[in-house]
Design an enzyme around this catalytic site. Sequence first.
Site, PDB file in Angstrom:
ATOM      1  N   ASP A 284      26.528  10.055  83.594  1.00 50.97           N
ATOM      2  CA  ASP A 284      27.082  11.392  83.442  1.00 50.97           C
ATOM      3  C   ASP A 284      27.823  11.545  82.114  1.00 50.97           C
ATOM      4  OD1 ASP A 284      27.791  14.015  84.740  1.00 50.97           O
ATOM      5  OD2 ASP A 284      29.811  13.252  84.374  1.00 50.97           O
ATOM      6  N   GLU A 326      22.469  12.266  81.201  1.00 47.74           N
ATOM      7  CA  GLU A 326      22.935  13.618  81.519  1.00 47.74           C
ATOM      8  C   GLU A 326      23.568  14.166  80.248  1.00 47.74           C
ATOM      9  OE1 GLU A 326      25.322  16.939  82.516  1.00 47.74           O
ATOM     10  OE2 GLU A 326      26.298  15.036  82.082  1.00 47.74           O
TER      11      GLU A 326
END
Length: 651
Positions: A284, A326
């Site tokens: 992330d 991401e």
Amino acid sequence: MYEQISHSLLNDILNRIKPEFYEEDLRHFYTRLGANFYAIHSLLVKLYGERDDFEQHAQHLVEIMARQYLNRPKALKQKDLEREKDYNWFLSQKWVGMALYSNGFADDLNGVTEHLNYFSELGINLVHIMPIMRCPEGHSDGGYAVSDFREVDSRVGSLKDVQALSSEMRQRDILLALDVVLNHTSNEHEWAQRARSGDPVYQNYYYTFENRTVPDMFEQSMPEIFPQTSPGNFTWDEEMGRWVMTVFNDYQWDLNYSNPAVLIEMLDVILFWANQGADILRLDAVAFLWKKLGSTCQNEREAHLILQLLKDCCQVTAPGTLFIAEAIVAPVEVIKYFGEDAVIAKECEIAYNATYMALLWDAVATKNAKLLNQGIKSLPVKLERATWLNYIRCHDDIGFGFDDSDIVQAGYEPYKHRRFLIDYFTGQFDDSHARGVPFGENDKTGDARVSGSLASLVGLQYAIYSGDQEAIESAVKQILLLHGMILSFGGIPLLYYGDEIGTLNDDSYLDDPHKMDDSRWVHRPCINWEKAARRNESGTPEYLIFSALKRMISVHKEIDVFADFNNRELIEVDNPHLFVFGRYNLHRQGEEVLVVANFDAKPQQLNLEDVGTWARPQYGQYIDLYSGQTPEVFKDTLVIPGFGFYWLSGT
């Protein structure tokens, strides 16, 4: 690769390695370590080579890799060997994914295990479960504010539940994807608590400052991620008596990767979850990993070096595990997260195709493919052994970050066009049936993004509430059209849970004080399994969508040219409502599929001279592989129904 300096250091490290490793079977580990250590050493030197404690950190890094290799279950080591031999395994068209929250999909992890048949029924064989690590009760950011990287949040289950789920999924040949939040921790994480107590070791795990001098210098060039709810990029912590960098929310403290101890800690976390059975790890916020004064603190070269280092280390310990980047950034930047100056992916094997997602939504709003065609021309070619995640919706908002030059080329003025899109999808534009909700409105710039479920954004919510049967049919067609595009583009199609049954916006988040200021919760549903059962009732929207997607996925898996080997060609045609591209087999000449999509509500025509010899039938007529039917063709003109699409074959 042999290189004297790195080889000498590796010898020293192995001579000093802890006795606990001596008697273990590390044959494959040592082979991979030897093959990767030159790259590992080179990256460590670039990032941390000037430090006096460099060799100490290099030693620790190798010992972490060795320990996690020893902890790796036998079944996963066997899977590693299989994937090393079949290194293009994830580029196959057979993989179709779904992203979900475990507690929204089925209460908890055990509930997900109990519903595995649902995935098999639809044809899903890759399941991305959004963050499951322990996080605070209130300030959790949907699980992305982690307070313990090695514990599962008790509200969704336990570590044993993860292991049981991954084992059962492996038996069914379903891949498991899990999140690792790399950029920040919760302010309730042990590291943050120790920093607050005054421990300088852990204060150096974050970016903390006694006064505003340095933070103010950062603020001059750093954008705001959540200007409405968390303006600025720094938060004063009263207990610590210092300013701390908080790029996302004030309760999410950014990790300091200029400290090698942080990188090694996070590598240990990555390998820990790989050992729990994760086939894929979604990393992330990777664009934010390196902070530099005078920059936006996004997409810095050092962020890429960190990812390369993490990948090289993972290839030593758990080479069968893939990384998803991401990084929701411009196409010219996102392509770099596969790895620059490389032939094969050397950072992350998978990246979100956010550009394609946003371009599809533009086509929905404008009812034409002008910007979609222009934007695809600007999408860089990916590396070999890398692939896109193609999606329509996800747990996040929709941003319209197209390149201004592409918007101009498509005939629009950038600011006005983005404003139109926001107005359209929030139902403020005449004739719009969309029921989206604004997110992240920035009063300074006038910018905003949009939240909302797929069904609500294409008008199904409006249609059902108004009892408009024609509008229901139109919305269902658009849902299928969009899925037809992500299933044929090339990459891993990723559905979002609830979209397969037409789940509408959920306004109940407004009753929760911890969620009411974050409109993204409107499209993070709790699945109503009674409603889901209507997928078996003929004529219902749930049935129309689910049964069509089930067929679409099944057909997709049988079409070899839908595998992702840079085997796609955009075809420009005269009709602006149409999006047309060809897919072909690199090794079998003539094996082609022509994809034609109509983003207008009215039937459109395609002059087949525009597509040349693409998938032309040698005998007889075109066949639409999805429906199995012969499309309408009159005097070399193909007719495409409103919101319709074809996967055309001439054989």
